[in-house]
Scaffold this motif. Structure first.
Motif, short mmCIF file in Angstrom:
data_model
loop_
_atom_site.label_atom_id
_atom_site.label_comp_id
_atom_site.label_asym_id
_atom_site.label_seq_id
_atom_site.Cartn_x
_atom_site.Cartn_y
_atom_site.Cartn_z
N THR A 134 -38.54 -12.35 15.38
CA THR A 134 -37.28 -13.03 15.02
C THR A 134 -36.70 -13.85 16.16
O THR A 134 -36.14 -14.91 15.93
CB THR A 134 -36.22 -11.99 14.57
N VAL A 135 -36.83 -13.37 17.41
CA VAL A 135 -36.15 -14.03 18.53
C VAL A 135 -37.10 -14.46 19.65
O VAL A 135 -37.09 -15.61 20.09
CB VAL A 135 -35.05 -13.10 19.14
N TYR A 145 -44.28 -6.43 10.34
CA TYR A 145 -43.20 -5.46 10.43
C TYR A 145 -43.80 -4.12 10.06
O TYR A 145 -44.16 -3.87 8.91
CB TYR A 145 -42.06 -5.84 9.48
N LEU A 146 -43.94 -3.27 11.08
CA LEU A 146 -44.62 -1.99 10.90
C LEU A 146 -43.59 -0.88 10.76
O LEU A 146 -42.75 -0.70 11.65
CB LEU A 146 -45.49 -1.74 12.13
N THR A 147 -43.66 -0.17 9.66
CA THR A 147 -42.64 0.84 9.45
C THR A 147 -43.24 2.08 8.78
O THR A 147 -44.42 2.11 8.40
CB THR A 147 -41.46 0.27 8.64
N ALA A 148 -42.43 3.14 8.70
CA ALA A 148 -42.79 4.37 7.99
C ALA A 148 -41.47 5.11 7.79
O ALA A 148 -40.47 4.78 8.44
CB ALA A 148 -43.75 5.22 8.82
N GLU A 196 -38.48 -13.22 8.13
CA GLU A 196 -38.78 -13.65 6.76
C GLU A 196 -40.27 -13.86 6.53
O GLU A 196 -40.79 -13.60 5.45
CB GLU A 196 -38.04 -14.95 6.46
N ASP A 197 -40.95 -14.34 7.58
CA ASP A 197 -42.37 -14.64 7.41
C ASP A 197 -43.27 -13.51 7.94
O ASP A 197 -44.45 -13.73 8.20
CB ASP A 197 -42.72 -15.97 8.09
#
Ligand code: DC
Length: 225
Positions: A134-135, A145-148, A196-197
């Motif tokens: 993002t920045v 975007y890696l999540t759990a 977003e991408d």
């Protein structure tokens, strides 16, 4: 030469660093753990007994902080604070809290921005953090975007602490993860959010190998790696 940047963002304990390190070695890219840079400032603030939530006090010490990174024979990213190797110290549990607090201050983020961008200008990088897509590297060729779930992340962290011989109760580990999620997503500057991408990868139901394969597939689809 055009260098490839892979940005991996996500909450604490999603497995970003373990996966990114492994894939970077596989692709021969430079792995940059940006959390370690915030941890280095957090550690300095802790040593100086400064309130990490006080933006003014933290900003005042920034000119005294010289941060350098190097990559050892062991392949590890070593962090140097004013010439001293603090690679181990920055992993102390109390430093996590300090890093999360200091990272909410805009002057701290501005102080570290150029250092991170410079690495991507000079290397193929896999960079992990909270605001890379993002920045820091908004033009990265690959954003993930890696999540759990918080519970899955807490369980993995709990198991890791057990194996390291520094066990903590599961409830404490989960509470710590939830507090850091809150801090990282609610700060006003560069909060943790999915670009977003970015491609979202949720590894709640995946083991390491499955997560690695999925991550590598996303990267290879975007770049001819
Ligand atoms: O990834 P980590 O847990 O080592 O990061 C430590 C803290 O630093 C984390 O609470 C959030 C912050 N951080 C950040 O604000 N931006 C980054 N790019 C990386 C980490």
């Amino acid at each position: 030469m055009k260098y490839i940047s892979v940005a991996i963002d996500g909450p604490s304990g999603a497995g970003k660093s373990t996966l990114a390190k492994d894939i970077a070695a596989h692709l021969n890219y430079l792995y940059v753990d940006t959390g370690a840079i915030y941890r280095t400032i957090g550690y300095y603030v802790l040593c100086r007994k400064i309130d990490p939530a006080c933006e003014e006090a933290v900003t005042a010490i920034l000119p005294q902080v010289d941060i350098k990174m190097s990559y050892g024979e062991d392949g590890l990213q070593h962090m140097y604070l004013n010439g001293q190797d603090v690679t181990r110290e920055i992993r102390l549990p109390e430093v996590s809290y300090y890093a999360s607090c200091v990272s909410a201050h805009p002057p701290v983020r501005a102080f570290l921005l150029e250092m991170q961008r410079q690495l991507a200008r000079e290397n193929h990088v896999i960079m992990d953090g909270r605001d890379i897509g993002t920045v820091v590297l908004p033009d990265a060729q690959v954003k993930i975007y890696l999540t759990a779930s918080p519970e899955a992340r807490a369980y993995r962290r709990w198991r890791e602490l057990e194996q390291r011989g520094t066990p903590q109760p599961y409830g404490t580990v989960l509470a710590d993860i939830q507090a850091r999620d809150y801090n990282d997503t609610n700060r006003s500057v560069a909060p943790l959010r999915q670009a977003e991408d970015a491609v979202r990868l949720d590894t709640t139901e995946m083991n390491f190998q499955q997560s690695r394969d999925a991550l590598l597939a996303i990267i290879c689809e975007k770049v001819d790696a």
